[in-house]
Design a protein around this motif. Structure first.
Motif, PDB file in Angstrom:
ATOM      1  N   PRO A  74       1.176  -0.689   0.130  1.00 10.65           N
ATOM      2  CA  PRO A  74       0.102   0.120  -0.010  1.00 10.65           C
ATOM      3  C   PRO A  74       1.032   1.547  -0.264  1.00 10.65           C
ATOM      4  O   PRO A  74       1.951   1.384   0.796  1.00 10.65           O
ATOM      5  CB  PRO A  74      -0.671  -0.207   1.059  1.00 10.65           C
ATOM      6  CG  PRO A  74       0.307  -1.058   2.034  1.00 10.65           C
ATOM      7  CD  PRO A  74       0.110  -1.603   1.230  1.00 10.65           C
ATOM      8  N   LEU A  75       0.416   2.076  -0.744  1.00 10.83           N
ATOM      9  CA  LEU A  75       0.800   3.279  -0.722  1.00 10.83           C
ATOM     10  C   LEU A  75       0.998   4.760   0.588  1.00 10.83           C
ATOM     11  O   LEU A  75       1.213   5.723   0.205  1.00 10.83           O
ATOM     12  CB  LEU A  75       0.563   3.906  -2.138  1.00 10.83           C
ATOM     13  CG  LEU A  75       0.996   3.194  -3.627  1.00 10.83           C
ATOM     14  CD1 LEU A  75       0.532   4.644  -4.631  1.00 10.83           C
ATOM     15  CD2 LEU A  75       3.276   3.611  -3.676  1.00 10.83           C
ATOM     16  N   ASP A  76       0.397   4.340   1.031  1.00 10.93           N
ATOM     17  CA  ASP A  76      -0.431   5.249   2.269  1.00 10.93           C
ATOM     18  C   ASP A  76      -0.475   4.402   4.136  1.00 10.93           C
ATOM     19  O   ASP A  76      -1.783   4.586   4.436  1.00 10.93           O
ATOM     20  CB  ASP A  76      -1.170   6.336   2.125  1.00 10.93           C
ATOM     21  CG  ASP A  76      -2.495   5.222   1.000  1.00 10.93           C
ATOM     22  OD1 ASP A  76      -2.137   3.844   1.527  1.00 10.93           O
ATOM     23  OD2 ASP A  76      -3.402   5.547   0.623  1.00 10.93           O
ATOM     24  N   ALA A  77       0.147   3.039   4.023  1.00  7.77           N
ATOM     25  CA  ALA A  77      -0.454   3.043   4.789  1.00  7.77           C
ATOM     26  C   ALA A  77       0.239   4.059   6.425  1.00  7.77           C
ATOM     27  O   ALA A  77       1.781   4.512   6.032  1.00  7.77           O
ATOM     28  CB  ALA A  77       0.814   1.259   5.117  1.00  7.77           C
ATOM     29  N   LYS A  78      -0.029   3.652   7.545  1.00  7.15           N
ATOM     30  CA  LYS A  78       0.776   4.395   8.705  1.00  7.15           C
ATOM     31  C   LYS A  78       1.488   3.314   9.226  1.00  7.15           C
ATOM     32  O   LYS A  78       1.016   2.336   9.749  1.00  7.15           O
ATOM     33  CB  LYS A  78      -0.338   5.051   9.497  1.00  7.15           C
ATOM     34  CG  LYS A  78      -0.710   6.186   8.961  1.00  7.15           C
ATOM     35  CD  LYS A  78      -2.082   6.473  10.149  1.00  7.15           C
ATOM     36  CE  LYS A  78      -2.523   8.018   9.657  1.00  7.15           C
ATOM     37  NZ  LYS A  78      -3.263   7.687   8.170  1.00  7.15           N
ATOM     38  N   GLY A  79       2.223   3.290  10.109  1.00  4.34           N
ATOM     39  CA  GLY A  79       3.588   2.804  11.143  1.00  4.34           C
ATOM     40  C   GLY A  79       4.448   1.895  10.421  1.00  4.34           C
ATOM     41  O   GLY A  79       4.462   0.864  10.685  1.00  4.34           O
ATOM     42  N   ILE A  80       4.829   1.579   9.585  1.00  7.21           N
ATOM     43  CA  ILE A  80       5.161   1.010   8.999  1.00  7.21           C
ATOM     44  C   ILE A  80       6.462   0.466   8.986  1.00  7.21           C
ATOM     45  O   ILE A  80       7.217   1.325   9.665  1.00  7.21           O
ATOM     46  CB  ILE A  80       5.399   0.998   7.259  1.00  7.21           C
ATOM     47  CG1 ILE A  80       6.741   2.377   6.867  1.00  7.21           C
ATOM     48  CG2 ILE A  80       3.797   1.454   5.912  1.00  7.21           C
ATOM     49  CD1 ILE A  80       6.603   2.450   5.585  1.00  7.21           C
ATOM     50  N   THR A  81       6.843  -0.535   9.367  1.00  7.43           N
ATOM     51  CA  THR A  81       8.125  -1.038  10.183  1.00  7.43           C
ATOM     52  C   THR A  81       9.336  -0.397   9.627  1.00  7.43           C
ATOM     53  O   THR A  81       9.738  -0.137  10.509  1.00  7.43           O
ATOM     54  CB  THR A  81       8.386  -2.579   9.746  1.00  7.43           C
ATOM     55  OG1 THR A  81       6.742  -3.244  10.607  1.00  7.43           O
ATOM     56  CG2 THR A  81       9.468  -3.074  10.431  1.00  7.43           C
ATOM     57  N   TYR A  82       9.767  -0.472   8.283  1.00  7.32           N
ATOM     58  CA  TYR A  82      11.154   0.255   7.708  1.00  7.32           C
ATOM     59  C   TYR A  82      11.027   1.756   8.604  1.00  7.32           C
ATOM     60  O   TYR A  82      12.029   2.171   8.862  1.00  7.32           O
ATOM     61  CB  TYR A  82       9.987   0.435   6.257  1.00  7.32           C
ATOM     62  CG  TYR A  82      11.823   1.288   5.336  1.00  7.32           C
ATOM     63  CD1 TYR A  82      12.425   1.264   5.491  1.00  7.32           C
ATOM     64  CD2 TYR A  82      11.216   3.132   5.408  1.00  7.32           C
ATOM     65  CE1 TYR A  82      13.607   1.928   4.448  1.00  7.32           C
ATOM     66  CE2 TYR A  82      11.880   3.798   4.432  1.00  7.32           C
ATOM     67  CZ  TYR A  82      13.161   3.200   4.243  1.00  7.32           C
ATOM     68  OH  TYR A  82      13.509   3.888   3.310  1.00  7.32           O
ATOM     69  N   ALA A  83       9.391   2.791   8.615  1.00 12.02           N
ATOM     70  CA  ALA A  83      10.056   3.952   9.403  1.00 12.02           C
ATOM     71  C   ALA A  83      10.250   3.650  10.488  1.00 12.02           C
ATOM     72  O   ALA A  83      11.109   4.838  11.536  1.00 12.02           O
ATOM     73  CB  ALA A  83       8.477   5.113   8.784  1.00 12.02           C
ATOM     74  N   GLN A  84       9.822   3.113  11.687  1.00 12.37           N
ATOM     75  CA  GLN A  84       9.687   2.529  12.836  1.00 12.37           C
ATOM     76  C   GLN A  84      11.103   2.033  13.736  1.00 12.37           C
ATOM     77  O   GLN A  84      11.196   2.945  14.032  1.00 12.37           O
ATOM     78  CB  GLN A  84       8.399   1.761  13.538  1.00 12.37           C
ATOM     79  CG  GLN A  84       6.658   2.160  13.105  1.00 12.37           C
ATOM     80  CD  GLN A  84       6.220   3.265  13.500  1.00 12.37           C
ATOM     81  OE1 GLN A  84       5.887   4.311  12.933  1.00 12.37           O
ATOM     82  NE2 GLN A  84       6.549   3.828  15.254  1.00 12.37           N
ATOM     83  N   GLU A  85      11.667   1.676  12.808  1.00  8.03           N
ATOM     84  CA  GLU A  85      12.803   1.338  13.426  1.00  8.03           C
ATOM     85  C   GLU A  85      14.185   2.622  12.144  1.00  8.03           C
ATOM     86  O   GLU A  85      14.646   2.451  13.661  1.00  8.03           O
ATOM     87  CB  GLU A  85      13.422  -0.347  11.987  1.00  8.03           C
ATOM     88  CG  GLU A  85      12.425  -1.370  12.642  1.00  8.03           C
ATOM     89  CD  GLU A  85      12.523  -2.195  13.805  1.00  8.03           C
ATOM     90  OE1 GLU A  85      13.856  -2.052  14.745  1.00  8.03           O
ATOM     91  OE2 GLU A  85      12.522  -2.912  13.919  1.00  8.03           O
ATOM     92  N   LEU A  86      13.769   3.025  11.982  1.00 10.26           N
ATOM     93  CA  LEU A  86      14.901   3.633  11.490  1.00 10.26           C
ATOM     94  C   LEU A  86      14.467   5.074  12.354  1.00 10.26           C
ATOM     95  O   LEU A  86      15.580   6.085  12.592  1.00 10.26           O
ATOM     96  CB  LEU A  86      14.335   4.106   9.487  1.00 10.26           C
ATOM     97  CG  LEU A  86      14.758   2.907   8.837  1.00 10.26           C
ATOM     98  CD1 LEU A  86      14.302   3.903   7.677  1.00 10.26           C
ATOM     99  CD2 LEU A  86      16.380   3.277   8.469  1.00 10.26           C
ATOM    100  N   VAL A  87      13.441   5.943  12.520  1.00  6.73           N
ATOM    101  CA  VAL A  87      13.269   6.697  13.394  1.00  6.73           C
ATOM    102  C   VAL A  87      13.730   6.662  14.815  1.00  6.73           C
ATOM    103  O   VAL A  87      14.248   7.223  15.271  1.00  6.73           O
ATOM    104  CB  VAL A  87      11.694   7.340  13.181  1.00  6.73           C
ATOM    105  CG1 VAL A  87      11.533   8.168  14.999  1.00  6.73           C
ATOM    106  CG2 VAL A  87      11.235   7.346  11.363  1.00  6.73           C
ATOM    107  N   ARG A  88      13.795   5.009  15.407  1.00  3.58           N
ATOM    108  CA  ARG A  88      13.855   4.605  17.079  1.00  3.58           C
ATOM    109  C   ARG A  88      15.467   5.180  16.519  1.00  3.58           C
ATOM    110  O   ARG A  88      15.972   5.348  17.860  1.00  3.58           O
ATOM    111  CB  ARG A  88      13.245   3.654  16.948  1.00  3.58           C
ATOM    112  CG  ARG A  88      14.188   3.268  18.046  1.00  3.58           C
ATOM    113  CD  ARG A  88      13.631   0.990  18.502  1.00  3.58           C
ATOM    114  NE  ARG A  88      13.828   0.916  19.936  1.00  3.58           N
ATOM    115  CZ  ARG A  88      16.173   0.471  20.133  1.00  3.58           C
ATOM    116  NH1 ARG A  88      16.832   0.084  18.543  1.00  3.58           N
ATOM    117  NH2 ARG A  88      15.529   0.001  21.377  1.00  3.58           N
TER     118      ARG A  88
END
Length: 770
Positions: free
Chosen positions: A505-519
């Motif tokens: 999906p092009l517009d998902a919230k809380g994707i694992t990719y972003a959560q891990e990188l931001v952490r």
């Protein structure tokens, strides 16, 4: 278009230096060297990207054909880019992404040296070699009883490419040198021109020889009756890494090129070679690797035959595998010093239309290009990556401020707030962006820059990257959303709508990719602020945000680590990207050492297994790195070996010249350098794992390398350099040297020792069976 001196003036330059010292010629019985790649055929001019051999000085590069009768060099400059800032969004909320607006990396010039009586059909004993340790291409052959030899190298100290033609046995050279632009310029001994985007560029060539004549005739240099001949070419642009224009109006590339060839022509070929080799070896010699001993039969084969035999017979060839690692190091030294970083093409092209414009992709490729640098004794080569991000920051910040919350951007912040900076999936050196916005790209770039600091401990690096880290944190402070988990009623912070590269999906919230990188970004920023004693209040805010971040779960449906905040797989099972596994590699939140819940390790392992073992070169390299982190030596090794399989008909694998080929569609393969650089990183990770305060020896040593081997000069996070020897699958000796680090544990097979050192000191450990 020629704005240079008169041709008569160039003739005076070309004949001014007199006789040259002949370069040493190896004997016919010389044994093959472990750091020398060998071929028995030149490149086809129409297949240069698969067959031409690369040279480069970090900015100026070329692919060489090494044809006896017609030497062709396709000359590049890292800054030779069309396009511009590209600071608009189209109706879909994307940055335009074409050669006309975003721009492209392009060729600068073509250089040919024609020897009419040296056709391939008229010679025997043809051989060409690439000496990785010295950075020199050598071609030799016999014609009419005379052994002819040429050497090609790209000198960083003299900032020129040198071609030196010699012979033994009374031969002579007669022929023509032609320099031509690749954007419509006529052949000239020097030229200057301007791209439609205003970038000025130029090139110049000169030649001199002994025992004959060199002269300018029309647009060419001609030579006849020369016992030896030296051809020198220089090229460049007026690019400057300063926003907003990224130009230096005081720089005149054609004049500068002529100045450089004049200066180099005042030195003998032998002096130019020695200066170049000393510079190259100062970096190349920082690291060495031995993965075992190959058979005499394997050693007797040339490089392409060895690659084919390795795939056909499925018999390990440890010296070839070591050479492949060292070839990656050679490419980095040749392509990443004192200029722009390595792009998708590295520094090498065979035309003006590379796929994806040869850009800087921020969702894996740019980062992967530099995973090897610190691990392989090439930390200075990382500076080009750091400098690129620092230099682009003003433009990235301005585009984020003005365009990220544009109503057309599907990834705009729901909060309506905007701060700091981020990037699109594609970036160019003019401060421009292309394709979709890539919100988490800022975190991944920053984490890469931080990891370099972890390897080197250089405070200057930390001070340089601090504004990038802080600006990225400011962006995420404005972007994160508070949501309530339905099963626990816990309030957590999640990334706003995004795309897990590059599927689903092009517009998902809380994707694992972003959560891990931001952490990881938040943790790295807090550590940086503490070390530099800056912004304590904001660091406390960021630490608080980090504690509230949602951490990905294992799906009860698939048993995989979730890629989206859903138990279902919403994308392609075997997709090339491993975006949800960034916490396994390059991050290390997920570790199979007991510090991570076993269920999380199992979920990551299951997802990695589902992704498969057969993909493109760069994707195989990432998979190998993840399997190495999971200590699964056989899978990691299989993926390394798969990248070494010969590419045929455009298939994924290794080309004739060892470039990694990426099959973008049936029957059409392209060169993409990240496979050449990511695979060596995986090989080193199999032998040495590190994080600050911890070093692990031989975590994923495959049976093919177990008999005996060594690793010298490998970087370890925490500020250490490691020399390691092993036999029968066990370490026999390890030397830990501090380059700034003070304390680390050194582990093997479940046991560990603590080492405390002062910067510059070292210690040697043995007896690992105890």
């Amino acid at each position: 278009m020629n704005t240079g001196p008169s041709r008569r003036g160039v003739l005076t330059l070309a004949t001014a230096t007199g006789a040259l010292t002949l370069l040493p010629t190896p004997t016919a019985t010389a044994a093959p060297r472990s750091d020398e790649l060998r071929w028995q055929a030149p490149a086809d001019e129409h297949s240069m990207i698969e067959q031409g051999l690369p040279v480069g000085n970090g900015r100026l590069g070329a692919l060489a054909s090494n044809d006896p009768g017609r030497e062709l060099l396709l000359v590049t400059d890292a800054t030779m880019w069309t396009g511009g800032r590209n600071d608009t969004l189209d109706t879909d909320g994307q940055f335009p992404y074409s050669r006309q607006d975003f721009g492209s990396f392009t060729l600068l010039a073509r250089l040919t040296v024609d020897l009419p009586d040296h056709d391939l059909s008229a010679v025997s004993g043809y051989r060409r070699t690439l000496d990785l340790a010295r950075g020199v291409l050598t071609t030799s052959y016999v014609r009419s009883g005379v052994t002819y030899r040429r050497q090609i190298f790209a000198s960083r100290p003299d900032d020129v490419i040198v071609l030196h033609f010699s012979q033994s046995g009374g031969g002579r050279y007669t022929g023509t040198v032609t320099l031509a632009g690749t954007h419509g310029e006529d052949p000239e001994v020097s030229f200057g021109a301007t791209l439609p985007n205003g970038l000025r560029y130029g090139a110049a060539v000169t030649a001199h020889g002994s025992g004959g004549h060199v002269r300018v005739e029309g647009p060419h240099l001609t030579f006849d009756g020369c016992r030896d001949l030296t051809v020198i070419v220089a090229a460049g642009t007026d690019y400057a890494p300063v926003a907003p224009h990224y130009r230096d109006p005081s720089r005149h590339p054609d004049t500068l090129a002529r100045t450089k060839v004049r200066a180099a022509a005042r030195r003998t070929a032998d002096t130019l070679l020695r200066t170049h080799v000393a510079d190259h070896q100062a970096l190349f010699g920082q690291f060495d690797v031995s993965l075992g001993t190959s058979s005499e039969e394997q050693r007797s084969l040339d490089t392409w035959e060895r690659i084919r035999a390795r795939a056909r017979d499925d018999v390990p060839d440890p010296e070839l595998e070591s050479q492949y690692l060292q070839f990656g190091r050679y490419l980095m030294i040749a392509g990443s010093r004192g200029s722009l970083p390595l792009n998708l093409q590295g520094l090498w092209l065979d035309g003006n239309d590379p796929d994806w414009m040869g850009d800087y992709h921020t969702d894996i490729n740019l980062q992967m290009n530099y995973w090897m640098a610190d691990r392989a004794g090439l930390s200075p080569c990382f500076d080009a990556f750091t400098d690129y991000c620092v230099d682009q920051l003003p433009s990235w910040t301005e585009l984020t401020r003005t365009l990220f919350n544009d109503p057309g951007n599907r990834y705009r912040n729901s909060t309506g707030k905007i701060a700091g900076w981020t990037v699109a999936i594609s970036t160019n050196p003019h401060g421009g962006m292309g394709w979709w916005w890539h919100p988490a790209g800022n975190a991944w770039l920053c984490n890469s820059l931080w990891e370099h600091y972890e390897f080197t401990g250089r405070r200057a690096q930390l001070e340089k990257i601090y504004p990038l880290l802080k600006g990225a944190c400011e962006f995420w402070e404005a972007r994160l959303l508070t949501v309530t988990l339905p099963d626990t009623s816990q309030e957590v912070l999640v990334a706003d709508s995004d795309w897990s590269p590059e599927h689903g999906p092009l517009d998902a919230k809380g994707i694992t990719y972003a959560q891990e990188l931001v952490r990881d970004l938040f943790g790295n920023y807090c550590a940086a602020a503490a070390e530099l004693k800056k912004d304590a209040g904001f660091a406390d805010t960021v630490a608080g945000l980090r504690r509230r971040l949602y951490l990905p779960r294992v799906s009860p449906t698939t048993g995989w680590l979730e890629e989206w905040m859903s138990p279902d797989n919403l994308g392609e099972t075997t997709h090339r990207h491993l975006s949800p596994l960034v916490g396994l590699f390059p991050g290390d939140r997920i570790r199979p050492d007991g510090s991570t819940p076993a269920a999380l390790v199992a979920g990551a392992t299951a997802l990695l297994t589902a992704r498969g073992m057969d993909s493109f070169g760069w994707a195989n390299a990432w998979r190998a790195l993840c399997w190495a982190r999971l200590k699964h030596a056989d899978n990691a090794y299989r993926l390394v070996v798969d990248n070494l399989r010969p590419s045929t008909g455009g298939s994924n694998g290794t080309a004739f010249n060892l470039f990694d080929i990426y099959e973008v569609e049936q029957g059409r393969g392209i060169f993409q350098i990240d496979g050449n650089l990511g695979t060596p990183a995986a090989m080193i990770e199999m032998l040495l794992y590190s994080r600050p305060g911890h070093v692990e020896l031989l975590p994923a040593l495959p049976g093919a390398w177990a008999a005996s081997g060594s690793l010298t000069g490998a970087g370890a996070r925490g500020g250490f350099v490691v020399d390691l020897r092993w036999r029968d699958g066990k370490p026999t000796e390890v030397r830990i040297r501090s380059v700034g680090g003070r304390t680390t544990t050194v582990a093997y097979a479940g046991t560990s020792r603590t080492v405390a050192l002062k910067p510059g000191a070292s210690v040697t450990l043995k007896d690992f069976d105890r």
